[in-house]
Design a protein around this motif. Structure first.
Motif, PDB file in Angstrom:
ATOM      1  N   ARG A  49       0.844  -1.191   0.000  1.00 34.55           N
ATOM      2  CA  ARG A  49       0.000   0.000   0.000  1.00 34.55           C
ATOM      3  C   ARG A  49       0.879   1.240   0.000  1.00 34.55           C
ATOM      4  N   PRO A  50       0.320   2.404  -0.358  1.00 34.41           N
ATOM      5  CA  PRO A  50       1.114   3.634  -0.322  1.00 34.41           C
ATOM      6  C   PRO A  50       1.477   4.001   1.119  1.00 34.41           C
ATOM      7  N   LEU A  51       2.603   4.685   1.280  1.00 34.28           N
ATOM      8  CA  LEU A  51       2.992   5.179   2.596  1.00 34.28           C
ATOM      9  C   LEU A  51       2.011   6.245   3.066  1.00 34.28           C
ATOM     10  N   ALA A  52       1.658   6.178   4.343  1.00 37.36           N
ATOM     11  CA  ALA A  52       0.862   7.239   4.968  1.00 37.36           C
ATOM     12  C   ALA A  52       1.843   8.199   5.633  1.00 37.36           C
ATOM     13  N   VAL A  53       2.130   9.302   4.969  1.00 38.95           N
ATOM     14  CA  VAL A  53       3.093  10.266   5.484  1.00 38.95           C
ATOM     15  C   VAL A  53       2.531  11.674   5.344  1.00 38.95           C
ATOM     16  N   GLY A  54       3.063  12.573   6.164  1.00 42.52           N
ATOM     17  CA  GLY A  54       2.694  13.970   6.068  1.00 42.52           C
ATOM     18  C   GLY A  54       3.819  14.772   5.444  1.00 42.52           C
ATOM     19  N   SER A  55       3.840  16.051   5.744  1.00 39.61           N
ATOM     20  CA  SER A  55       4.831  16.951   5.151  1.00 39.61           C
ATOM     21  C   SER A  55       5.877  17.424   6.148  1.00 39.61           C
ATOM     22  N   SER A  56       5.779  16.938   7.403  1.00 34.35           N
ATOM     23  CA  SER A  56       6.694  17.410   8.445  1.00 34.35           C
ATOM     24  C   SER A  56       7.192  16.222   9.274  1.00 34.35           C
ATOM     25  N   PRO A  57       8.209  15.518   8.784  1.00 40.24           N
ATOM     26  CA  PRO A  57       8.689  14.327   9.499  1.00 40.24           C
ATOM     27  C   PRO A  57       9.818  14.630  10.474  1.00 40.24           C
ATOM     28  N   ALA A  58      10.087  13.657  11.324  1.00 42.75           N
ATOM     29  CA  ALA A  58      11.272  13.650  12.178  1.00 42.75           C
ATOM     30  C   ALA A  58      11.845  12.241  12.161  1.00 42.75           C
ATOM     31  N   ILE A  59      13.147  12.134  12.338  1.00 39.38           N
ATOM     32  CA  ILE A  59      13.821  10.844  12.441  1.00 39.38           C
ATOM     33  C   ILE A  59      14.024  10.525  13.916  1.00 39.38           C
ATOM     34  N   ILE A  60      13.610   9.331  14.330  1.00 38.40           N
ATOM     35  CA  ILE A  60      13.853   8.862  15.697  1.00 38.40           C
ATOM     36  C   ILE A  60      14.802   7.670  15.608  1.00 38.40           C
ATOM     37  N   VAL A  61      16.013   7.837  16.090  1.00 39.14           N
ATOM     38  CA  VAL A  61      17.009   6.757  16.094  1.00 39.14           C
ATOM     39  C   VAL A  61      16.991   6.146  17.490  1.00 39.14           C
ATOM     40  N   VAL A  62      16.437   4.959  17.601  1.00 34.79           N
ATOM     41  CA  VAL A  62      16.188   4.339  18.899  1.00 34.79           C
ATOM     42  C   VAL A  62      17.379   3.490  19.346  1.00 34.79           C
TER      43      VAL A  62
ATOM     44  N   PHE B 143       9.055   7.732  24.265  1.00 33.22           N
ATOM     45  CA  PHE B 143       8.102   8.722  24.762  1.00 33.22           C
ATOM     46  C   PHE B 143       7.979   8.700  26.287  1.00 33.22           C
ATOM     47  N   HIS B 144       8.305   7.576  26.914  1.00 37.28           N
ATOM     48  CA  HIS B 144       8.030   7.413  28.343  1.00 37.28           C
ATOM     49  C   HIS B 144       8.960   8.293  29.181  1.00 37.28           C
ATOM     50  N   ALA B 145       8.359   9.238  29.918  1.00 33.01           N
ATOM     51  CA  ALA B 145       9.089  10.088  30.865  1.00 33.01           C
ATOM     52  C   ALA B 145      10.228  10.865  30.204  1.00 33.01           C
ATOM     53  N   THR B 146      10.047  11.224  28.940  1.00 34.77           N
ATOM     54  CA  THR B 146      11.010  12.073  28.235  1.00 34.77           C
ATOM     55  C   THR B 146      10.244  13.243  27.605  1.00 34.77           C
ATOM     56  N   PRO B 147      10.934  14.298  27.177  1.00 41.11           N
ATOM     57  CA  PRO B 147      10.256  15.415  26.521  1.00 41.11           C
ATOM     58  C   PRO B 147      10.069  15.225  25.021  1.00 41.11           C
ATOM     59  N   LEU B 148      10.072  13.966  24.539  1.00 37.98           N
ATOM     60  CA  LEU B 148       9.969  13.736  23.098  1.00 37.98           C
ATOM     61  C   LEU B 148       8.690  14.316  22.511  1.00 37.98           C
ATOM     62  N   LEU B 149       7.550  14.071  23.138  1.00 35.69           N
ATOM     63  CA  LEU B 149       6.282  14.572  22.592  1.00 35.69           C
ATOM     64  C   LEU B 149       6.283  16.095  22.551  1.00 35.69           C
ATOM     65  N   GLU B 150       6.799  16.727  23.593  1.00 37.58           N
ATOM     66  CA  GLU B 150       6.882  18.187  23.621  1.00 37.58           C
ATOM     67  C   GLU B 150       7.731  18.696  22.455  1.00 37.58           C
ATOM     68  N   PHE B 151       8.851  18.035  22.202  1.00 39.63           N
ATOM     69  CA  PHE B 151       9.746  18.422  21.113  1.00 39.63           C
ATOM     70  C   PHE B 151       9.042  18.283  19.758  1.00 39.63           C
ATOM     71  N   LEU B 152       8.357  17.173  19.553  1.00 45.72           N
ATOM     72  CA  LEU B 152       7.675  16.935  18.281  1.00 45.72           C
ATOM     73  C   LEU B 152       6.535  17.921  18.070  1.00 45.72           C
ATOM     74  N   THR B 153       5.824  18.230  19.143  1.00 47.60           N
ATOM     75  CA  THR B 153       4.734  19.198  19.053  1.00 47.60           C
ATOM     76  C   THR B 153       5.260  20.579  18.702  1.00 47.60           C
ATOM     77  N   PHE B 154       6.356  20.981  19.315  1.00 47.75           N
ATOM     78  CA  PHE B 154       6.956  22.288  19.042  1.00 47.75           C
ATOM     79  C   PHE B 154       7.303  22.426  17.566  1.00 47.75           C
ATOM     80  N   HIS B 155       7.831  21.340  16.980  1.00 47.39           N
ATOM     81  CA  HIS B 155       8.242  21.371  15.575  1.00 47.39           C
ATOM     82  C   HIS B 155       7.100  21.012  14.612  1.00 47.39           C
ATOM     83  N   ARG B 156       5.913  20.823  15.158  1.00 44.45           N
ATOM     84  CA  ARG B 156       4.724  20.509  14.349  1.00 44.45           C
ATOM     85  C   ARG B 156       4.944  19.282  13.459  1.00 44.45           C
ATOM     86  N   ILE B 157       5.524  18.276  14.055  1.00 36.76           N
ATOM     87  CA  ILE B 157       5.810  17.030  13.350  1.00 36.76           C
ATOM     88  C   ILE B 157       4.520  16.233  13.156  1.00 36.76           C
ATOM     89  N   ASP B 158       4.370  15.624  11.974  1.00 37.08           N
ATOM     90  CA  ASP B 158       3.216  14.771  11.732  1.00 37.08           C
ATOM     91  C   ASP B 158       3.603  13.337  11.371  1.00 37.08           C
TER      92      ASP B 158
END
Length: 228
Positions: free
Chosen positions: A28-41, A142-157
């Motif tokens: 199937r086609p990728l479901a992506v937006g226009s504002s990505p971020a890379i998470i290297v776990v 995401f657990h007990a880190t500011p990751l969500l705050e960071f992604l929200t600030f940068h309007r990541i989708d």
């Protein structure tokens, strides 16, 4: 280009067909937006290098190499990059770092004290000062880190999740990304697990329920299509 999925030859064809009937097509086609971020776990020395008792160079080395073009494309496009790092040592503060389940041949692994800090991001990435590094105590980034705050600030989708191990911290981070309403993409060749079976089956389960599994080349093409 056709993606060769990592579960081919591992997950039985009738199982794949069952999931397709209930959850839609594998291809199937990728479901992506226009504002990505890379998470290297957790692609730190202690996971990608067999010199460390928790490391696996055979699995981690190729995943590190596959991640490099993703980082190059992200840097060229101005896409944020986040590295998560696992706090491995035990702590005297109860409840911060939970009981470890790392055992090799029935014993807790001991790291050679002469080795450099294993929690540092893999040297090959040449992590930059403006690329966020987050310490975590549990599998999800995401657990007990500011990751969500960071992604929200940068309007990541859209989250492009790479790293180790596929069945553990990568899976947990991808699931939490889905739970927080991000598009989640997993370039399978930039993920790794010491268990090839769990690597394949975890990616299949994530692909059929929570994310899109593809390859690095496809993600690099997507990153290259973004406005600078």
């Amino acid at each position: 280009m056709t993606t060769v999925f990592p579960w081919e030859g591992v997950v039985p064809a009738d199982e794949i067909a069952l999931h397709e009937r209930r959850q839609g097509p594998v291809v199937r086609p990728l479901a992506v937006g226009s504002s990505p971020a890379i998470i290297v776990v957790d692609m730190s020395r202690e996971f990608v290098d067999s010199a460390y008792p928790t490391g696996d160079s055979e699995a981690g080395g190729p995943a590190v190499a596959a991640t490099l073009p993703l980082l190059a494309a992200a840097r060229a496009a101005g896409v944020p990059i986040v590295y998560t790092r696992q706090i491995m040592q035990e702590t005297t503060v109860a409840g911060i770092v939970g009981p470890r389940r790392y055992e090799i041949d029935g014993a807790a692994p001991l790291t050679d004290p002469s080795l450099p800090d294993g929690s540092e991001v893999a040297d090959a990435f040449e992590a930059r000062p403006d690329e966020l590094q987050l310490m975590k105590t549990k599998p999800s980034g995401f657990h007990a880190t500011p990751l969500l705050e960071f992604l929200t600030f940068h309007r990541i989708d859209t989250l492009i999740v790479t790293g180790m191990v596929t069945s553990g911290c990568v899976r947990a981070t991808a699931l939490d990304g889905y739970m927080n309403n991000f598009n989640v993409v997993l370039p399978h060749d930039a993920t790794a697990d010491w268990s090839p079976f769990q690597h394949a089956t975890s990616l299949f389960d994530l692909h059929m329920k929570y994310a899109d599994v593809t390859d690095v080349a496809t993600v690099v093409e997507y990153l290259g299509s973004l406005p600078r």
